[in-house]
Design a protein around this motif. Structure first.
Motif, PDB file in Angstrom:
ATOM      1  N   PHE A  98      -1.236  31.548  23.803  1.00 44.23           N
ATOM      2  CA  PHE A  98      -2.223  30.547  24.223  1.00 44.23           C
ATOM      3  C   PHE A  98      -1.679  29.786  25.420  1.00 44.23           C
ATOM      4  CE2 PHE A  98      -2.816  31.287  19.746  1.00 44.23           C
ATOM      5  CZ  PHE A  98      -4.184  31.474  19.651  1.00 44.23           C
ATOM      6  N   TRP A  99      -2.555  29.110  26.138  1.00 45.83           N
ATOM      7  CA  TRP A  99      -2.169  28.340  27.319  1.00 45.83           C
ATOM      8  C   TRP A  99      -3.064  27.109  27.441  1.00 45.83           C
ATOM      9  CZ3 TRP A  99      -6.391  27.853  30.397  1.00 45.83           C
ATOM     10  CH2 TRP A  99      -7.394  28.817  30.244  1.00 45.83           C
ATOM     11  N   SER A 100      -2.548  26.084  28.146  1.00 47.21           N
ATOM     12  CA  SER A 100      -3.320  24.891  28.515  1.00 47.21           C
ATOM     13  C   SER A 100      -2.996  24.574  29.966  1.00 47.21           C
ATOM     14  CB  SER A 100      -2.959  23.699  27.627  1.00 47.21           C
ATOM     15  OG  SER A 100      -3.428  23.885  26.313  1.00 47.21           O
ATOM     16  N   TRP A 101      -4.016  24.164  30.725  1.00 46.89           N
ATOM     17  CA  TRP A 101      -3.852  23.904  32.154  1.00 46.89           C
ATOM     18  C   TRP A 101      -4.429  22.541  32.503  1.00 46.89           C
ATOM     19  CZ3 TRP A 101      -7.762  23.782  36.092  1.00 46.89           C
ATOM     20  CH2 TRP A 101      -7.253  23.784  37.399  1.00 46.89           C
ATOM     21  N   ARG A 126      -0.520  17.275  37.635  1.00 46.47           N
ATOM     22  CA  ARG A 126      -1.638  18.079  38.126  1.00 46.47           C
ATOM     23  C   ARG A 126      -1.216  19.536  38.277  1.00 46.47           C
ATOM     24  NH1 ARG A 126      -2.845  13.729  42.676  1.00 46.47           N
ATOM     25  NH2 ARG A 126      -4.037  12.306  41.395  1.00 46.47           N
ATOM     26  N   LEU A 127      -2.165  20.428  38.045  1.00 45.85           N
ATOM     27  CA  LEU A 127      -1.979  21.863  38.251  1.00 45.85           C
ATOM     28  C   LEU A 127      -0.799  22.407  37.447  1.00 45.85           C
ATOM     29  CD1 LEU A 127      -2.639  21.978  42.093  1.00 45.85           C
ATOM     30  CD2 LEU A 127      -4.285  22.200  40.236  1.00 45.85           C
ATOM     31  N   LEU A 128      -0.632  21.880  36.237  1.00 45.76           N
ATOM     32  CA  LEU A 128       0.464  22.272  35.365  1.00 45.76           C
ATOM     33  C   LEU A 128      -0.052  23.236  34.299  1.00 45.76           C
ATOM     34  CD1 LEU A 128       3.495  21.574  34.816  1.00 45.76           C
ATOM     35  CD2 LEU A 128       2.643  20.026  33.060  1.00 45.76           C
ATOM     36  N   CYS A 129       0.620  24.362  34.158  1.00 45.47           N
ATOM     37  CA  CYS A 129       0.271  25.372  33.161  1.00 45.47           C
ATOM     38  C   CYS A 129       1.326  25.339  32.061  1.00 45.47           C
ATOM     39  CB  CYS A 129       0.239  26.755  33.818  1.00 45.47           C
ATOM     40  SG  CYS A 129      -0.074  28.117  32.688  1.00 45.47           S
TER      41      CYS A 129
END
Length: 178
Positions: free
Chosen positions: A131-134, A143-146
């Motif tokens: 899974f991932w969160s952005w 900002r713009l962190l994955c």
């Protein structure tokens, strides 16, 4: 079917008559340019023939002085954020306004990831990622962190994040107001 359509960007299909404008051609809303090539802050056409940034069929002078790309990004985020909770069929699945709470992967935080699809691609390259969160550009910090995660132990709302699985099962749910 309940679909909503929104046009954001440069309309390049004619505007000599109102019948040719995006909201008269099937779009529920339009934010963007009819001609293009204008100043990125004043939105005045370079040939001095007028203002070229519209919301629906009306010049939107309230955004004069704001950078064009920021306006477009903010509008896309607003359309997604204000969308009602529904289930769709899609090749790209995600949850908007949801942070997946799980086991963050050591060395699985990646900076300067430009969009959620890129974050999902990073996850697909890692055997330990499921899974991932952005964090979109609208975040005050990080900002713009994955963030890559090995498991999904739950969800937190509202977070402003966009999250999803490593591999899409063909549907996604928009967190919306829920």
């Amino acid at each position: 079917l309940g679909y909503k359509t929104h046009m954001v960007g440069k309309w390049n299909l004619g505007f000599c008559d109102e019948a040719y404008l995006p909201t008269n051609r099937g779009f529920d809303s339009f934010t963007g340019f009819l001609v293009g090539g204008g100043d990125k802050y004043s939105h005045q056409r370079k040939d001095s023939s007028g203002y070229d940034l519209y919301y629906n069929q009306v010049p939107d002078k309230s955004v004069s002085g704001n950078y064009s790309l920021d306006i477009v990004i903010d509008r896309v985020a607003s359309v997604i954020q204000n969308h009602q909770t529904r289930t769709f069929t899609s090749a790209s699945c995600f949850d908007y306004n949801v942070d997946l709470v799980g086991n963050d992967i050591t060395d699985g935080t990646i900076s300067n990831v430009l969009n959620f699809k890129e974050c999902q691609n990073y996850c697909s390259l890692r055997p330990d990622c499921n899974f991932w969160s952005w964090n979109p550009a609208s975040f005050a910090s990080n900002r713009l962190l994955c963030q890559l995660k090995s498991s999904n132990k739950g969800r937190t709302r509202p977070s402003g994040k966009i999250s999803g699985p490593k591999i899409c099962g063909g549907t996604f749910t928009s967190g919306g107001d829920g």
